[in-house]
Motif scaffolding. Structure first.
Motif, PDB file in Angstrom:
ATOM      1  N   UNK A  11       0.801  -1.222   0.000  1.00 48.33           N
ATOM      2  CA  UNK A  11       0.000   0.000   0.000  1.00 48.33           C
ATOM      3  C   UNK A  11       0.838   1.279   0.000  1.00 48.33           C
ATOM      4  N   UNK A  12       2.053   1.186   0.561  1.00 51.37           N
ATOM      5  CA  UNK A  12       2.924   2.364   0.690  1.00 51.37           C
ATOM      6  C   UNK A  12       4.346   2.015   0.257  1.00 51.37           C
ATOM      7  N   UNK A  13       4.539   1.586  -0.988  1.00 50.28           N
ATOM      8  CA  UNK A  13       5.860   1.090  -1.406  1.00 50.28           C
ATOM      9  C   UNK A  13       6.972   2.117  -1.299  1.00 50.28           C
ATOM     10  N   UNK A  14       6.660   3.390  -1.429  1.00 46.44           N
ATOM     11  CA  UNK A  14       7.706   4.410  -1.368  1.00 46.44           C
ATOM     12  C   UNK A  14       8.306   4.526   0.023  1.00 46.44           C
ATOM     13  N   UNK A  15       7.601   4.030   1.045  1.00 47.14           N
ATOM     14  CA  UNK A  15       8.087   4.140   2.419  1.00 47.14           C
ATOM     15  C   UNK A  15       8.993   2.974   2.825  1.00 47.14           C
ATOM     16  N   UNK A  16       8.995   1.896   2.046  1.00 50.20           N
ATOM     17  CA  UNK A  16       9.693   0.671   2.444  1.00 50.20           C
ATOM     18  C   UNK A  16      10.909   0.456   1.540  1.00 50.20           C
ATOM     19  N   UNK A  17      12.104   0.520   2.144  1.00 54.21           N
ATOM     20  CA  UNK A  17      13.336   0.313   1.379  1.00 54.21           C
ATOM     21  C   UNK A  17      13.567  -1.177   1.138  1.00 54.21           C
ATOM     22  N   UNK A  18      13.581  -1.952   2.209  1.00 52.72           N
ATOM     23  CA  UNK A  18      13.681  -3.404   2.120  1.00 52.72           C
ATOM     24  C   UNK A  18      12.689  -4.014   3.102  1.00 52.72           C
ATOM     25  N   UNK A  19      12.209  -5.187   2.746  1.00 48.59           N
ATOM     26  CA  UNK A  19      11.141  -5.843   3.492  1.00 48.59           C
ATOM     27  C   UNK A  19      11.601  -7.222   3.941  1.00 48.59           C
ATOM     28  N   UNK A  20      11.392  -7.530   5.229  1.00 47.12           N
ATOM     29  CA  UNK A  20      11.711  -8.847   5.775  1.00 47.12           C
ATOM     30  C   UNK A  20      10.426  -9.448   6.332  1.00 47.12           C
ATOM     31  N   UNK A  21      10.053 -10.616   5.849  1.00 51.58           N
ATOM     32  CA  UNK A  21       8.844 -11.299   6.287  1.00 51.58           C
ATOM     33  C   UNK A  21       9.238 -12.617   6.945  1.00 51.58           C
ATOM     34  N   UNK A  22       8.883 -12.766   8.203  1.00 51.30           N
ATOM     35  CA  UNK A  22       9.250 -13.951   8.977  1.00 51.30           C
ATOM     36  C   UNK A  22       7.993 -14.779   9.241  1.00 51.30           C
ATOM     37  N   UNK A  23       7.990 -16.011   8.774  1.00 50.45           N
ATOM     38  CA  UNK A  23       6.871 -16.933   8.996  1.00 50.45           C
ATOM     39  C   UNK A  23       5.543 -16.306   8.584  1.00 50.45           C
ATOM     40  N   UNK A  24       5.492 -15.883   7.326  1.00 57.69           N
ATOM     41  CA  UNK A  24       4.336 -15.166   6.796  1.00 57.69           C
ATOM     42  C   UNK A  24       3.963 -15.729   5.431  1.00 57.69           C
ATOM     43  N   UNK A  25       2.716 -16.150   5.207  1.00 54.73           N
ATOM     44  CA  UNK A  25       2.297 -16.568   3.871  1.00 54.73           C
ATOM     45  C   UNK A  25       1.748 -15.395   3.069  1.00 54.73           C
ATOM     46  N   UNK A  26       1.682 -15.562   1.746  1.00 54.95           N
ATOM     47  CA  UNK A  26       1.122 -14.498   0.907  1.00 54.95           C
ATOM     48  C   UNK A  26      -0.365 -14.708   0.650  1.00 54.95           C
ATOM     49  N   UNK A  27      -0.883 -15.838   1.031  1.00 56.50           N
ATOM     50  CA  UNK A  27      -2.327 -16.076   0.972  1.00 56.50           C
ATOM     51  C   UNK A  27      -2.743 -16.890   2.190  1.00 56.50           C
ATOM     52  N   UNK A  28      -4.000 -16.786   2.551  1.00 56.91           N
ATOM     53  CA  UNK A  28      -4.473 -17.446   3.769  1.00 56.91           C
ATOM     54  C   UNK A  28      -4.274 -18.956   3.709  1.00 56.91           C
ATOM     55  N   UNK A  29      -4.485 -19.545   2.549  1.00 54.20           N
ATOM     56  CA  UNK A  29      -4.337 -20.990   2.426  1.00 54.20           C
ATOM     57  C   UNK A  29      -2.876 -21.438   2.427  1.00 54.20           C
ATOM     58  N   UNK A  30      -1.962 -20.493   2.661  1.00 50.63           N
ATOM     59  CA  UNK A  30      -0.563 -20.859   2.815  1.00 50.63           C
ATOM     60  C   UNK A  30      -0.261 -21.520   4.146  1.00 50.63           C
ATOM     61  N   UNK A  31      -1.138 -21.347   5.130  1.00 46.97           N
ATOM     62  CA  UNK A  31      -0.976 -22.027   6.418  1.00 46.97           C
ATOM     63  C   UNK A  31      -1.381 -23.492   6.284  1.00 46.97           C
ATOM     64  N   UNK A  32      -0.833 -24.362   7.128  1.00 45.93           N
ATOM     65  CA  UNK A  32      -1.286 -25.742   7.176  1.00 45.93           C
ATOM     66  C   UNK A  32      -2.767 -25.781   7.547  1.00 45.93           C
ATOM     67  N   UNK A  33      -3.522 -26.772   7.063  1.00 45.30           N
ATOM     68  CA  UNK A  33      -4.957 -26.852   7.370  1.00 45.30           C
ATOM     69  C   UNK A  33      -5.257 -26.866   8.861  1.00 45.30           C
ATOM     70  N   UNK A  34      -4.442 -27.557   9.637  1.00 45.53           N
ATOM     71  CA  UNK A  34      -4.700 -27.610  11.087  1.00 45.53           C
ATOM     72  C   UNK A  34      -4.476 -26.250  11.745  1.00 45.53           C
ATOM     73  N   UNK A  35      -3.546 -25.466  11.182  1.00 45.93           N
ATOM     74  CA  UNK A  35      -3.330 -24.119  11.696  1.00 45.93           C
ATOM     75  C   UNK A  35      -4.526 -23.231  11.373  1.00 45.93           C
ATOM     76  N   UNK A  36      -5.061 -23.359  10.160  1.00 46.27           N
ATOM     77  CA  UNK A  36      -6.241 -22.588   9.787  1.00 46.27           C
ATOM     78  C   UNK A  36      -7.426 -22.938  10.677  1.00 46.27           C
ATOM     79  N   UNK A  37      -7.569 -24.217  10.993  1.00 44.62           N
ATOM     80  CA  UNK A  37      -8.674 -24.624  11.856  1.00 44.62           C
ATOM     81  C   UNK A  37      -8.537 -24.016  13.241  1.00 44.62           C
ATOM     82  N   UNK A  38      -7.311 -23.985  13.766  1.00 43.42           N
ATOM     83  CA  UNK A  38      -7.091 -23.387  15.077  1.00 43.42           C
ATOM     84  C   UNK A  38      -7.353 -21.883  15.035  1.00 43.42           C
ATOM     85  N   UNK A  39      -6.915 -21.212  13.984  1.00 35.74           N
ATOM     86  CA  UNK A  39      -7.156 -19.779  13.848  1.00 35.74           C
ATOM     87  C   UNK A  39      -8.650 -19.472  13.795  1.00 35.74           C
TER      88      UNK A  39
END
Length: 265
Positions: free
Chosen positions: A105-133
């Motif tokens: 949403x604000x690309x001009x503000x971010x020089x470099x991006x670090x994503x730790x344990x993050x999926x790019x879509x909801x179904x990127x989590x394991x099914x059991x994790x989604x059920x718990x969420x």
């Protein structure tokens, strides 16, 4: 350690170290203290700005639904409040989704991006994790009373009685579907993806994420000239819960933040 008034919300943040700014965004039900185990290593090279996200820690805002998009706007507003035209942003789990949305949403503000344990879509989590969420609600909040996360929340939150509301708001957020693959493929800044090898996200999703960023498509060549601007780290012997506290995290993050990198594309 102080508050910033951003768009009618009082956002708590704390600063450590000196150098180029690095914003730290914690995971769900956490706070800036999440990064305490790796703070010293990161602060030795960077000016850390650790934020309590909307509804978490010392920051209020549970009078409205939690959304990744609005929390990303909170982060962007904080950067502007601090007079920072650009910063590196590191997010873990929930904070990783917020960091990713900030970059989208604000690309001009971010020089470099670090994503730790993050999926790019909801179904990127394991099914059991989604059920718990999907089960996060006020009843779950009651079962979580007395845990370290609840004890921390009760100690610092502006309204400790909102613990059940935080779980209700979080459950509503976590049940919402999303797929940001098109936006990820269009990101203009280098991205470091960090996963544990026993994460709540399959390694296959990490590889798919990396491919969206231009990685894993070809040999870099003997001189590395075809190396992608973005990077992927799968840290061994770790899980979703302890990767953020491991010394392997700053060991992966700091070289990425400091090494010259060409722009993606």
């Amino acid at each position: 350690m102080t508050y910033a008034d951003v768009g009618g919300l009082r956002i708590w943040y704390e600063e450590h170290g000196d150098g180029r700014p690095l914003v730290l965004l914690h995971g769900g039900y956490g706070s800036a203290e999440t990064f305490a185990p790796v703070r010293q290593a990161l602060a030795a090279r960077r000016r850390l700005i650790a934020v309590d996200l909307r509804g978490h820690g010392r920051t209020g805002g549970l009078d409205r639904p939690l959304r990744y998009e609005s929390m990303a706007d909170d982060v962007a507003g904080l950067l502007r409040h601090l007079g920072l035209p650009r910063a590196d942003v590191l997010g873990y789990s929930l904070g990783g989704a917020v960091a990713l949305r900030t970059a989208i949403q604000h690309p001009a503000l971010v020089r470099r991006l670090v994503l730790v344990s993050t999926p790019f879509r909801r179904r990127g989590w394991y099914p059991e994790t989604l059920a718990a969420m999907a089960a996060h609600d006020e009843r779950t909040a009651e079962r979580m009373r007395g845990t370290p996360s609840h004890q921390r929340y009760a100690r610092v939150a502006p309204r400790p009685q909102d613990w059940p509301l935080l779980w209700a708001r979080s459950g509503d957020l976590l049940r919402r579907d999303y797929d940001w693959s098109a936006e990820v493929a269009a990101l203009p800044m280098p991205v470091l993806l960090v996963f544990a090898d026993a994460d709540e996200i399959p390694v296959g999703h990490a590889a798919e994420f990396f491919a969206l960023l231009g990685g894993g498509r070809r040999d870099a060549g003997g001189d590395g000239a075809d190396r992608p601007a973005s990077r992927l780290a799968v840290l061994p012997g770790l899980t979703h819960y302890d990767v953020v506290a491991s010394p392997a995290l700053p060991a992966a993050v700091l070289p990425f933040l400091t090494h010259p990198a060409r722009a993606p594309g």
